[in-house]
Structures are given as structure tokens and as C-alpha cells.
Design a protein around this motif. Structure first.
Motif, PDB file in Angstrom:
ATOM      1  N   SER A  30      -2.739  -0.907   7.320  1.00  7.97           N
ATOM      2  CA  SER A  30      -1.580  -0.041   7.130  1.00  7.97           C
ATOM      3  C   SER A  30      -1.888   1.085   6.145  1.00  7.97           C
ATOM      4  O   SER A  30      -1.575   2.260   6.390  1.00  7.97           O
ATOM      5  N   LEU A  31      -2.523   0.756   5.017  1.00  9.46           N
ATOM      6  CA  LEU A  31      -2.833   1.763   4.010  1.00  9.46           C
ATOM      7  C   LEU A  31      -3.804   2.806   4.552  1.00  9.46           C
ATOM      8  O   LEU A  31      -3.631   4.017   4.317  1.00  9.46           O
ATOM      9  N   TYR A  32      -4.822   2.375   5.270  1.00 10.24           N
ATOM     10  CA  TYR A  32      -5.798   3.334   5.785  1.00 10.24           C
ATOM     11  C   TYR A  32      -5.233   4.148   6.934  1.00 10.24           C
ATOM     12  O   TYR A  32      -5.635   5.301   7.142  1.00 10.24           O
ATOM     13  N   GLN A  33      -4.297   3.585   7.694  1.00  9.05           N
ATOM     14  CA  GLN A  33      -3.606   4.365   8.705  1.00  9.05           C
ATOM     15  C   GLN A  33      -2.791   5.489   8.059  1.00  9.05           C
ATOM     16  O   GLN A  33      -2.791   6.628   8.531  1.00  9.05           O
ATOM     17  N   MET A  34      -2.087   5.164   6.978  1.00  5.26           N
ATOM     18  CA  MET A  34      -1.331   6.192   6.267  1.00  5.26           C
ATOM     19  C   MET A  34      -2.254   7.240   5.668  1.00  5.26           C
ATOM     20  O   MET A  34      -1.946   8.440   5.658  1.00  5.26           O
ATOM     21  N   THR A 148     -11.897  -6.386   5.149  1.00  4.13           N
ATOM     22  CA  THR A 148     -12.986  -5.607   5.732  1.00  4.13           C
ATOM     23  C   THR A 148     -12.638  -5.143   7.137  1.00  4.13           C
ATOM     24  O   THR A 148     -12.870  -3.977   7.500  1.00  4.13           O
ATOM     25  N   LEU A 149     -12.080  -6.031   7.934  1.00  7.43           N
ATOM     26  CA  LEU A 149     -11.689  -5.646   9.293  1.00  7.43           C
ATOM     27  C   LEU A 149     -10.601  -4.572   9.273  1.00  7.43           C
ATOM     28  O   LEU A 149     -10.634  -3.623  10.062  1.00  7.43           O
ATOM     29  N   GLY A 150      -9.641  -4.727   8.364  1.00 11.53           N
ATOM     30  CA  GLY A 150      -8.563  -3.757   8.265  1.00 11.53           C
ATOM     31  C   GLY A 150      -9.042  -2.380   7.857  1.00 11.53           C
ATOM     32  O   GLY A 150      -8.516  -1.356   8.321  1.00 11.53           O
ATOM     33  N   VAL A 151     -10.054  -2.330   6.989  1.00 16.94           N
ATOM     34  CA  VAL A 151     -10.591  -1.044   6.537  1.00 16.94           C
ATOM     35  C   VAL A 151     -11.444  -0.397   7.630  1.00 16.94           C
ATOM     36  O   VAL A 151     -11.330   0.804   7.908  1.00 16.94           O
ATOM     37  N   LEU A 152     -12.311  -1.184   8.255  1.00 19.59           N
ATOM     38  CA  LEU A 152     -13.271  -0.627   9.209  1.00 19.59           C
ATOM     39  C   LEU A 152     -12.641  -0.246  10.540  1.00 19.59           C
ATOM     40  O   LEU A 152     -13.066   0.730  11.173  1.00 19.59           O
ATOM     41  N   TYR A 153     -11.648  -0.993  10.975  1.00 21.69           N
ATOM     42  CA  TYR A 153     -11.110  -0.794  12.326  1.00 21.69           C
ATOM     43  C   TYR A 153      -9.607  -0.509  12.302  1.00 21.69           C
ATOM     44  O   TYR A 153      -8.880  -0.949  13.187  1.00 21.69           O
ATOM     45  N   ALA A 154      -9.168   0.222  11.291  1.00 17.00           N
ATOM     46  CA  ALA A 154      -7.737   0.536  11.170  1.00 17.00           C
ATOM     47  C   ALA A 154      -7.260   1.315  12.392  1.00 17.00           C
ATOM     48  O   ALA A 154      -7.824   2.351  12.734  1.00 17.00           O
ATOM     49  N   SER A 155      -6.222   0.792  13.034  1.00 20.53           N
ATOM     50  CA  SER A 155      -5.638   1.450  14.200  1.00 20.53           C
ATOM     51  C   SER A 155      -4.246   0.861  14.419  1.00 20.53           C
ATOM     52  O   SER A 155      -3.899  -0.207  13.890  1.00 20.53           O
ATOM     53  N   TRP A 156      -3.460   1.579  15.240  1.00 16.98           N
ATOM     54  CA  TRP A 156      -2.132   1.053  15.545  1.00 16.98           C
ATOM     55  C   TRP A 156      -2.224  -0.224  16.359  1.00 16.98           C
ATOM     56  O   TRP A 156      -1.383  -1.118  16.219  1.00 16.98           O
ATOM     57  N   TRP A 157      -3.234  -0.332  17.213  1.00 15.48           N
ATOM     58  CA  TRP A 157      -3.383  -1.558  17.988  1.00 15.48           C
ATOM     59  C   TRP A 157      -3.658  -2.749  17.077  1.00 15.48           C
ATOM     60  O   TRP A 157      -3.099  -3.830  17.265  1.00 15.48           O
ATOM     61  N   MET A 158      -4.545  -2.568  16.101  1.00 18.19           N
ATOM     62  CA  MET A 158      -4.835  -3.659  15.166  1.00 18.19           C
ATOM     63  C   MET A 158      -3.611  -3.991  14.329  1.00 18.19           C
ATOM     64  O   MET A 158      -3.296  -5.172  14.105  1.00 18.19           O
TER      65      MET A 158
END
Length: 458
Positions: A30-34, A148-158
């Protein structure tokens, strides 16, 4: 162990562990998407707000969870906060866009939800599995992989997938375990734990002994908190200068996850005190193998594994010091991670600084291990060994690194250290022969260990 009870314990901790990965992953995503959507403005305030609330509010949320008669509403509130944050983020993306107020609100909701979930998970794990380091380690292990997954693969799908799984697993948990009970109560310490049992802390109820017991608890709690802060610092510093493409970041996250999950099994089968010393010694040795500012991957991974093995051990010890306040204990240990992380990321350490830190940690680990091998079990002697090594090792290395390393300077310095430590140990053991033997053998062993490690080809 009753089969039903055992299955309930594994199922409960298993779901909590999966939720841990998803919650940390959702917050990072969420943070990296923003950040991607809003550019670079106000990002420092956004991330600081989230981290302060997610980590440093945990003592307060942990204290609150400890006082709840029913623990499960804490999970429900945490999921509600995270869900609200994602819905608000979706609305901001679709309609009014991101401004400072909307991003700050989302960060606050994420931070509070994350904080509340973690202390709920720590407290619930203790309730269903006892203060068992194996299960504590498994629960805390998955968060680093989620981040790590949230940072590397940030997307709306994730983000959508993680939110859906969090709600489904939360509903499953709340329906399966409406009120967790203490299924496997365990004593606060065992004979092999290397830490005083609750019965050994029982003192007469006079004001003097009550004060003595409180000071004892506070002193050891502060030592644990300092160690956890140092662990956060070392965990970041050990990989400083290493190139970290996504594959390396995933490998480091998997290594840390395995270390956290495995540390409890190592200490449970062996001894907390000895396991802590071994893990610190391995970490220090890996730090000494750095080549300038470009560390090799293998020593970094081994050091990350070893230092993360200590996480369930320190959590178990904190729970013993604060019985029936496990949420508070979990929160206190989480809160001190932030100062350690900030120091590691903001201090520009030179190779000399890395050498001094690794030399100090290695000296402490080797000399404590040597004392234990000689049969020393008195806490005052072992804790005293830590302090005297700080008082002697740091000034000696500062002098040698500043004025140049020569054979004469090393000999004089080591002789002075031998004398100081012999006097120090005599203060505790009151036997000159024992104090001199302690000083001689401990220093000889640590000196030889340092030389052998530096002879290993990089």
C-alpha cells in the motif's frame, strides 16, 4: 500431548503466521503504491508516520491487548483498520487523487492496524502454544518475507489479493477460535533454559525484596531491549555496501525467515544462553570477513541467518520477565527496532567501524563461551564479562586503529587488558587464582579466534 490440542495449536499458529506475512506485505504494498502514484512529495512524513505507529505504538497496543478479557476483537479491529485503509486508498485513486491529508490518514490506519495485529499475534501464540520458542519463532518469521514481496511487487492486484486473503483467514480464525485458551501451559523456565525460573524469583513480600525483584526484572529487561536494538543495527549494517537486486533481496528475506523460524528449535534443543552466544559469535565472525565496503554474499547470508536466530530467544526471555504481559513484551521489543534501524541507515560506517563492532561482538561471544565452558553460571560474572569487554576492547582497538598496529602496541595493550580483566573478575569471584585463569584463558581464546578469522581468505 493430546492430539486435538496439538492440532489446534499448529492450526492456530499456522493461520497467524500466514496472516503475519499478508499483513506486512499489504502495508508495504500500500505504501509503495501511494509512493508511485503521488511522486516524491511528503514521502518522508508518510513513511515516518507509518513506521512510528506500526512499531513504536506496540507497547501501548500490547498493554491494551493484555488487559482484554477476550483477545479476538483485537484481530477484528486490526483487519477493519487495514481494510478501511485500502478502501480509502482505492477511493483516492479513483476520485479525488492523493493529497497529504489522504496519504497521512491511510498511513495512520495502516500503522495502527499493523501494530494491533502484531501484539495480538504474539499474545495469542503464547496463549495457544505456551512460551514455546519454536512457535514464537515460526509466527515472527513470515513478516520479513511479506515486507519484501510487498516492496518488490507492489501492485493493485497484490494489494487486493492480500486484503482478500487477510479477511478470509481472519474470518476462518475467528470462527474456529472464538476465544483462545491456554492450551499448553508451560513453566516460565526449564532446567536447560539458562535463565532463572519464576520460582527462583519468588521473594518475601516485604518492600525491600519487592523493590529488589523489580530492579532485577528492569535490569534484565533493559539488557534484552539493548540487545534487540543492537540486533536491528547489525542486521542492517552487515549487508551495507552489498548490491541488492530483487533476487538478492528475496534470498536475504528467505534467509532471515529461516533463521527466525529455526532459532527457537536450536535454543529449545540446547540452551538459550549458549545459543545466544553462538549466534552472536557467528554473526561477528561474518562481519569480520567483510572486504572493505563490498561484503561477500555468503558471509552476509550466514550472518543474517545467525542474528535472526536470536529473535525467538529474546522474545521468550522477555515473556518470562513479564508473565501475563506478553503483549507488552512483544511491543517493547518491536519498538526498539526503529532506533536500531535508523542508526544503521543514517550512520556512515567505515571499514574501521565495522571492524571495531565485529571485534567487540566476537570478543564478548568468545569470552562468554569460554566462561561457560569452564562451568561459570553466575549471572553477575557473565554480565560483568560483557561490561569489562566493552571497557577494554573498544579503547584498545581505537588506539591501535588511530596510531597504527604494531607488535609492541598489541603486546602492551593485551597485557593491560589481562590485568584489568583479572582485577575485574576478582571483584566477583574473590579468588585471585580463578580471576587470573578467567582473564588469561578468555583473552587468549578471543585473541586467537580473531587472528584465525582474519586469516580466512575473502
Amino acid at each position: 500431548m493430546n492430539k486435538k490440542t496439538g492440532c489446534t495449536k499448529y492450526f492456530s499458529v499456522g493461520i497467524a503466521t500466514a496472516l503475519h506475512l499478508l499483513v506486512d506485505g499489504l502495508c508495504a504494498c500500500s505504501l509503495y503504491q501511494m509512493a508511485d502514484a503521488s511522486g516524491t512529495s511528503n514521502l518522508l512524513a508518510l513513511f515516518l508516520t507509518y513506521n512510528i505507529l506500526a512499531f513504536m505504538s506496540q507497547p501501548l497496543t500490547g498493554w491494551w491487548v493484555d488487559r482484554l478479557n477476550q483477545k479476538q476483537p483485537a484481530l477484528l479491529i486490526a483487519i477493519g483498520l487495514l481494510t478501511t485503509a485500502v478502501i480509502l486508498q482505492l477511493a483516492a485513486t479513483a476520485w479525488w487523487g492523493f493529497n497529504f491529508l489522504s496519504m497521512l490518514t491511510i498511513a495512520v490506519l495502516l500503522g495502527l492496524g499493523n501494530s494491533l495485529f502484531h501484539v495480538w499475534g504474539g499474545k495469542t501464540t503464547v496463549l495457544v502454544a505456551g512460551n514455546d520458542m519454536r512457535f514464537l519463532g515460526v509466527f515472527v518469521s513470515s513478516g520479513v518475507m511479506g515486507l519484501t514481496l510487498g516492496v518488490l511487487y507492489a501492485s493493485w492486484w497484490m494489494l487486493a489479493g492480500m486484503l482478500l486473503l487477510i479477511n478470509l483467514l481472519g474470518i476462518l480464525y475467528l470462527s474456529r477460535f472464538p476465544q483462545p485458551q491456554s492450551l499448553t501451559p508451560q513453566p516460565l523456565a526449564t532446567a536447560s533454559s539458562g535463565f532463572p525460573a519464576e520460582s527462583s524469583l519468588s521473594l518475601p513480600s516485604s518492600p525491600f525484596f519487592t523493590l529488589h525483584s523489580s530492579l532485577f526484572t528492569l535490569f534484565f529487561l533493559l539488557l534484552i531491549l539493548l540487545f534487540v536494538m543492537l540486533r536491528a543495527f547489525v542486521g542492517e549494517a552487515i549487508s551495507a555496501g552489498l548490491e541488492k537486486p530483487s533476487e538478492v533481496l528475496l534470498l536475504m528475506a528467505a534467509t532471515a525467515m529461516i533463521g527466525k523460524a529455526g532459532g527457537g528449535w536450536v535454543a529449545r534443543a540446547w540452551n538459550i544462553r549458549q545459543a545466544l552466544v553462538l549466534c552472536v559469535g557467528i554473526t561477528a565472525a561474518c562481519m569480520m570477513l567483510r572486504t572493505g565496503n563490498a561484503p561477500q554474499l555468503l558471509p552476509v547470508l550466514l550472518g543474517i541467518f545467525a542474528i535472526n536466530c536470536t529473535m525467538p530467544m529474546t522474545l521468550c526471555l522477555a515473556n518470562r520477565l513479564l508473565p501475563r504481559c506478553e503483549g507488552l513484551a512483544f511491543g517493547l521489543l518491536a519498538a526498539v527496532l526503529i532506533p536500531g534501524y535508523l542508526l544503521a541507515t543514517n550512520l556512515h560506517l567505515t571499514p574501521n567501524h565495522h571492524f571495531m563492532l565485529s571485534a567487540l561482538l566476537l570478543t564478548i561471544a568468545v569470552e562468554l563461551g569460554m566462561l561457560m565452558l569452564m562451568g561459570e553460571k553466575r549471572k553477575k560474572v557473565l554480565v560483568g564479562a560483557i561490561f569489562v569487554n566493552i571497557l577494554t576492547n573498544v579503547p584498545l582497538n581505537i588506539y591501535l586503529l588511530t596510531n597504527g598496529i604494531s607488535t609492541e602496541a598489541v603486546i602492551v595493550g593485551e597485557v593491560l587488558v589481562l590485568i584489568v580483566e583479572a582485577l575485574w573478575y576478582f571483584w566477583f569471584v574473590r579468588k585471585w587464582s580463578q580471576a587470573c585463569i578467567y582473564s588469561l584463558l578468555c583473552n587468549a581464546t578471543s585473541f586467537l579466534a580473531g587472528i584465525l578469522i582474519q586469516l580466512i581468505p575473502s
